[in-house]
Structures are given as C-alpha cells and as structure tokens.
Design a protein around this motif. Structure first.
Motif, PDB file in Angstrom:
ATOM      1  N   ARG A  52       0.845  -1.194   0.000  1.00 44.14           N
ATOM      2  CA  ARG A  52       0.000   0.000   0.000  1.00 44.14           C
ATOM      3  C   ARG A  52       0.882   1.247   0.000  1.00 44.14           C
ATOM      4  NH1 ARG A  52       0.324   1.951   5.019  1.00 44.14           N
ATOM      5  NH2 ARG A  52       1.157   0.554   6.569  1.00 44.14           N
ATOM      6  N   THR A  53       0.302   2.361  -0.401  1.00 48.54           N
ATOM      7  CA  THR A  53       1.021   3.634  -0.386  1.00 48.54           C
ATOM      8  C   THR A  53       1.186   4.090   1.060  1.00 48.54           C
ATOM      9  OG1 THR A  53       0.116   4.232  -2.538  1.00 48.54           O
ATOM     10  CG2 THR A  53       0.947   6.030  -1.173  1.00 48.54           C
ATOM     11  N   CYS A  54       2.363   4.573   1.392  1.00 48.52           N
ATOM     12  CA  CYS A  54       2.618   5.060   2.751  1.00 48.52           C
ATOM     13  C   CYS A  54       1.755   6.286   3.036  1.00 48.52           C
ATOM     14  CB  CYS A  54       4.080   5.465   2.921  1.00 48.52           C
ATOM     15  SG  CYS A  54       5.291   4.144   2.712  1.00 48.52           S
ATOM     16  N   ALA A  55       1.085   6.276   4.159  1.00 44.73           N
ATOM     17  CA  ALA A  55       0.333   7.437   4.627  1.00 44.73           C
ATOM     18  C   ALA A  55       1.259   8.273   5.518  1.00 44.73           C
ATOM     19  CB  ALA A  55      -0.888   6.983   5.421  1.00 44.73           C
ATOM     20  N   ALA A  56       0.909   9.515   5.718  1.00 40.10           N
ATOM     21  CA  ALA A  56       1.722  10.384   6.577  1.00 40.10           C
ATOM     22  C   ALA A  56       1.856   9.772   7.975  1.00 40.10           C
ATOM     23  CB  ALA A  56       1.112  11.775   6.660  1.00 40.10           C
ATOM     24  N   SER A  57       0.817   9.091   8.440  1.00 38.67           N
ATOM     25  CA  SER A  57       0.853   8.481   9.774  1.00 38.67           C
ATOM     26  C   SER A  57       1.796   7.279   9.850  1.00 38.67           C
ATOM     27  CB  SER A  57      -0.550   8.069  10.204  1.00 38.67           C
ATOM     28  OG  SER A  57      -1.080   7.137   9.282  1.00 38.67           O
ATOM     29  N   ASP A  58       2.222   6.739   8.699  1.00 40.62           N
ATOM     30  CA  ASP A  58       3.166   5.617   8.659  1.00 40.62           C
ATOM     31  C   ASP A  58       4.613   6.082   8.724  1.00 40.62           C
ATOM     32  OD1 ASP A  58       1.116   3.706   8.169  1.00 40.62           O
ATOM     33  OD2 ASP A  58       1.211   4.120   6.012  1.00 40.62           O
ATOM     34  N   LEU A  59       4.835   7.368   8.545  1.00 36.83           N
ATOM     35  CA  LEU A  59       6.187   7.865   8.314  1.00 36.83           C
ATOM     36  C   LEU A  59       6.692   8.796   9.409  1.00 36.83           C
ATOM     37  CD1 LEU A  59       5.690   8.751   4.556  1.00 36.83           C
ATOM     38  CD2 LEU A  59       6.899   6.753   5.466  1.00 36.83           C
ATOM     39  N   TYR A  60       7.977   8.704   9.676  1.00 35.23           N
ATOM     40  CA  TYR A  60       8.675   9.681  10.495  1.00 35.23           C
ATOM     41  C   TYR A  60       9.596  10.419   9.536  1.00 35.23           C
ATOM     42  CZ  TYR A  60      11.926  11.766  13.763  1.00 35.23           C
ATOM     43  OH  TYR A  60      12.697  12.671  14.455  1.00 35.23           O
ATOM     44  N   LEU A  61       9.450  11.745   9.454  1.00 34.64           N
ATOM     45  CA  LEU A  61      10.276  12.552   8.567  1.00 34.64           C
ATOM     46  C   LEU A  61      11.347  13.262   9.373  1.00 34.64           C
ATOM     47  CD1 LEU A  61       7.740  12.021   6.818  1.00 34.64           C
ATOM     48  CD2 LEU A  61       8.108  14.246   5.822  1.00 34.64           C
ATOM     49  N   SER A  62      12.553  13.273   8.837  1.00 33.59           N
ATOM     50  CA  SER A  62      13.666  13.950   9.495  1.00 33.59           C
ATOM     51  C   SER A  62      14.617  14.466   8.421  1.00 33.59           C
ATOM     52  CB  SER A  62      14.398  12.985  10.435  1.00 33.59           C
ATOM     53  OG  SER A  62      14.910  11.879   9.723  1.00 33.59           O
ATOM     54  N   MET A  63      15.519  15.310   8.824  1.00 37.98           N
ATOM     55  CA  MET A  63      16.493  15.878   7.900  1.00 37.98           C
ATOM     56  C   MET A  63      17.828  15.165   8.086  1.00 37.98           C
ATOM     57  SD  MET A  63      14.487  17.936   6.443  1.00 37.98           S
ATOM     58  CE  MET A  63      15.660  18.589   5.261  1.00 37.98           C
ATOM     59  N   GLY A  64      18.465  14.861   6.962  1.00 42.01           N
ATOM     60  CA  GLY A  64      19.797  14.260   6.989  1.00 42.01           C
ATOM     61  C   GLY A  64      20.850  15.343   7.168  1.00 42.01           C
ATOM     62  N   ARG A  65      22.040  15.085   6.694  1.00 40.31           N
ATOM     63  CA  ARG A  65      23.151  16.024   6.847  1.00 40.31           C
ATOM     64  C   ARG A  65      23.275  16.909   5.610  1.00 40.31           C
ATOM     65  NH1 ARG A  65      28.363  13.127   6.757  1.00 40.31           N
ATOM     66  NH2 ARG A  65      28.891  14.342   4.932  1.00 40.31           N
ATOM     67  N   LYS A  66      23.367  18.222   5.814  1.00 40.28           N
ATOM     68  CA  LYS A  66      23.567  19.166   4.705  1.00 40.28           C
ATOM     69  C   LYS A  66      24.960  18.958   4.128  1.00 40.28           C
ATOM     70  CE  LYS A  66      20.770  23.090   6.287  1.00 40.28           C
ATOM     71  NZ  LYS A  66      20.821  24.493   6.742  1.00 40.28           N
ATOM     72  N   GLU A  67      25.039  19.079   2.802  1.00 38.86           N
ATOM     73  CA  GLU A  67      26.327  18.980   2.128  1.00 38.86           C
ATOM     74  C   GLU A  67      26.397  20.023   1.029  1.00 38.86           C
ATOM     75  OE1 GLU A  67      27.324  15.073   0.776  1.00 38.86           O
ATOM     76  OE2 GLU A  67      26.620  14.132   2.627  1.00 38.86           O
ATOM     77  N   GLY A  68      27.555  20.603   0.846  1.00 34.99           N
ATOM     78  CA  GLY A  68      27.759  21.566  -0.224  1.00 34.99           C
ATOM     79  C   GLY A  68      28.708  20.996  -1.267  1.00 34.99           C
ATOM     80  N   ALA A  69      28.440  21.316  -2.535  1.00 34.69           N
ATOM     81  CA  ALA A  69      29.331  20.861  -3.607  1.00 34.69           C
ATOM     82  C   ALA A  69      29.069  21.695  -4.851  1.00 34.69           C
ATOM     83  CB  ALA A  69      29.089  19.387  -3.917  1.00 34.69           C
ATOM     84  N   ALA A  70      30.136  22.155  -5.490  1.00 34.25           N
ATOM     85  CA  ALA A  70      30.072  22.875  -6.764  1.00 34.25           C
ATOM     86  C   ALA A  70      29.052  24.008  -6.751  1.00 34.25           C
ATOM     87  CB  ALA A  70      29.780  21.896  -7.892  1.00 34.25           C
ATOM     88  N   GLY A  71      29.040  24.801  -5.683  1.00 33.82           N
ATOM     89  CA  GLY A  71      28.143  25.955  -5.607  1.00 33.82           C
ATOM     90  C   GLY A  71      26.711  25.634  -5.214  1.00 33.82           C
ATOM     91  N   SER A  72      26.443  24.387  -4.867  1.00 34.37           N
ATOM     92  CA  SER A  72      25.091  23.991  -4.464  1.00 34.37           C
ATOM     93  C   SER A  72      25.082  23.486  -3.031  1.00 34.37           C
ATOM     94  CB  SER A  72      24.553  22.872  -5.366  1.00 34.37           C
ATOM     95  OG  SER A  72      24.325  23.362  -6.670  1.00 34.37           O
ATOM     96  N   LEU A  73      23.927  23.567  -2.416  1.00 30.01           N
ATOM     97  CA  LEU A  73      23.706  23.035  -1.072  1.00 30.01           C
ATOM     98  C   LEU A  73      22.657  21.941  -1.194  1.00 30.01           C
ATOM     99  CD1 LEU A  73      24.174  23.263   2.030  1.00 30.01           C
ATOM    100  CD2 LEU A  73      22.253  24.860   2.060  1.00 30.01           C
ATOM    101  N   TYR A  74      22.946  20.751  -0.664  1.00 30.76           N
ATOM    102  CA  TYR A  74      22.050  19.600  -0.725  1.00 30.76           C
ATOM    103  C   TYR A  74      21.653  19.195   0.689  1.00 30.76           C
ATOM    104  CZ  TYR A  74      24.024  19.261  -5.406  1.00 30.76           C
ATOM    105  OH  TYR A  74      24.429  19.539  -6.690  1.00 30.76           O
TER     106      TYR A  74
END
Length: 184
Positions: A52-74
């Motif tokens: 089944r498609t994941c519902a918002a209630s199935d998921l924990y959202l978090s941010m990973g580690r920021k990385e910069g490369a070649a003038g961009s931020l990921y």
C-alpha cells in the motif's frame, strides 16, 4: 401401531403436474451444479500484492546532513516507515519553506526531473528525497531564512512540519524523487 382411518400414504397420489414439477426442479438443480463445476475457471496464480502507499501516519520525517558541492547546497529529507507493515512511496514530495509564523517563503520546490521508481519501505527502513539550492547568492539574491519545511510525502495530502533552517538562494529550490540512492 394402530391406524385410525385410511392410511395417508396409501391415499396420497401426486398429480402428474406435481411429478413433472419435482422432476424438472431436480433436473435444473443437477444441471446447474454440474454446469457450475464444468464452467468454473481454473484458479489463476495469485500475484504478489503490491504494498500500500505510505500514509503520513506511517512515516517519520527527518532531515539528513547538509552537504555543499560545486556551488550547491544539498539536504536530504528522510522518510522512515514506522508502521508494522511495508508501504511504498513513488515520486516527488511537496516541499515549502515556512517562517516562524508558518507563512510560506517563496515558491514551493520544483522537481529535479530525475526519473523515479516505486520505493518499498519495510518497517524501520528509510528512503530520502534531496533538496537543492545554491550555496549563497550565486546569480541572484537569497530569500529570508525559513524556520520550517512543510513536506507532503508523495501521494499524501497531509503535511508534516519539520523545524529546519533553510535559505533559498538564486531562485533555485528543487527536490528530487524519493529514492534509496541519495540522488537528486
């Protein structure tokens, strides 16, 4: 056993109509049962059910580690399945930057255009979608720094707010599809 009066079984003579109706009913029931057995389709092999498609209630959202490369931020947004069964994500999340009063700053993230596939998350496993902007005002100004990211998982209409300091610069704010490779 004493019988008072005429024997009811001896005196009962079914009418020809009753006999014909009984015979016809038995024949129809017999043919129907036989026909059902003859015409029943062979059992088709059962295909594995897609999760089944994941519902918002199935998921924990978090941010990973920021990385910069070649003038961009990921910065990867991680989607972790916290339910007790597998579920799937397919496509791009919706992402907006919000200020402390929950007002949107600038346009929502555009899509990177990268091809995508369905990602199945078993319980406790994660996938991510990578955000991208420029690493400072390279070719344009920066917007005010946001305090939150409002994120809609693919196919969801339920937003999740994540406290996150994000500054969109040079008019570039895009998101990649949910994947397990960490690509944008």
């Amino acid at each position: 056993m004493s019988v008072h009066g005429p024997n009811p079984l001896k005196s009962f003579r079914p009418s020809p109509r009753r006999c014909a109706a009984a015979v016809l009913t038995a024949a129809v029931v017999g043919l129907t049962a036989a026909g059902a057995a003859w015409s029943a389709p062979a059992a088709a092999p059962t295909a594995a059910k897609a999760p089944r498609t994941c519902a918002a209630s199935d998921l924990y959202l978090s941010m990973g580690r920021k990385e910069g490369a070649a003038g961009s931020l990921y910065w990867p947004v991680q989607f972790t399945n916290t339910s007790t069964s597998s579920c799937a994500l397919r496509g791009y999340p919706g992402v907006s930057v919000l200020d402390t009063a929950h007002h949107q700053l600038g346009a929502a993230a555009g899509r990177s255009g990268t091809a995508y596939r369905t990602v199945t998350l078993t319980p406790g496993h994660s996938a991510s979608a990578v955000l991208r902007t420029t690493n400072g005002p390279v070719g344009g100004p920066c917007l005010r720094t946001g305090a939150y990211l409002r994120i809609y998982a693919p196919a969801s209409r339920t937003p999740v707010l994540i406290p996150a300091s994000w500054t969109t610069c040079s008019g570039l704010f895009e998101v990649g599809p949910v994947n397990t490779e960490g690509t944008i």
